[in-house]
Design a protein around this motif. Structure first.
Motif, mmCIF file in Angstrom:
data_model
loop_
_atom_site.group_PDB
_atom_site.id
_atom_site.type_symbol
_atom_site.label_atom_id
_atom_site.label_comp_id
_atom_site.label_asym_id
_atom_site.label_seq_id
_atom_site.Cartn_x
_atom_site.Cartn_y
_atom_site.Cartn_z
ATOM 1 N N TYR A 59 0.823 -1.202 0.000
ATOM 2 C CA TYR A 59 0.000 0.000 0.000
ATOM 3 C C TYR A 59 0.862 1.259 0.000
ATOM 4 O O TYR A 59 1.963 1.282 0.553
ATOM 5 N N VAL A 63 -2.420 5.541 2.503
ATOM 6 C CA VAL A 63 -3.658 4.777 2.685
ATOM 7 C C VAL A 63 -3.482 3.576 3.616
ATOM 8 O O VAL A 63 -4.467 2.884 3.914
ATOM 9 N N PHE A 67 -7.156 1.415 3.748
ATOM 10 C CA PHE A 67 -7.592 0.727 2.529
ATOM 11 C C PHE A 67 -7.145 -0.728 2.571
ATOM 12 O O PHE A 67 -6.078 -1.055 3.104
ATOM 13 N N MET A 82 -12.268 0.944 1.102
ATOM 14 C CA MET A 82 -11.701 2.210 1.544
ATOM 15 C C MET A 82 -12.488 2.698 2.758
ATOM 16 O O MET A 82 -13.689 2.970 2.652
ATOM 17 N N ASP A 89 -8.408 11.934 -0.519
ATOM 18 C CA ASP A 89 -8.584 10.692 -1.269
ATOM 19 C C ASP A 89 -9.401 10.909 -2.543
ATOM 20 O O ASP A 89 -9.540 9.993 -3.357
#
Length: 114
Positions: A59, A63, A67, A82, A89
């Protein structure tokens, strides 16, 4: 040729959640790495998350912890859950299938209001 179609984008308030889906018209079982990218207005496209066949994930720092990427090779679909969304974002989110397909979806808009 395999086509990728993203869905699940929309308008959400800060702190909310969305689940993006990327449905492939054919098999993704041969694809080693599936990705989610995003591109905000005036900015370069950036890698958000990646998942390797077998399940290992990676990732972007921005995030991590919010996420989650997953893939279902039986359903030929990749997901991006999410949570705790932030206004930063906001972007168009794109699904990408790496080698050997090398395909991009058309993108889905995610807008997070403050």
């Amino acid at each position: 040729q395999v086509q990728l179609v993203e869905s699940g984008g929309g308008l959400v308030q800060a702190g909310g959640s969305l689940r993006l889906s990327c449905a492939a018209s054919g098999s993704i079982a041969s694809v080693i790495v599936m990705h989610w990218y995003r591109q905000a207005p005036g900015k370069q496209r950036e890698l958000v998350a990646a998942i390797i066949k077998g399940g290992a994930t990676n990732y972007a720092d921005s995030v991590k912890g919010r996420f989650t990427i997953s893939r279902d090779d039986r359903e030929n679909t990749v997901y991006l859950q999410m949570n705790s969304l932030k206004p930063e974002d906001t972007a168009v989110y794109y699904c990408n299938a790496g080698w050997p397909l090398d395909r991009w979806g058309q993108g889905t808009q995610v807008t997070v209001s403050s």
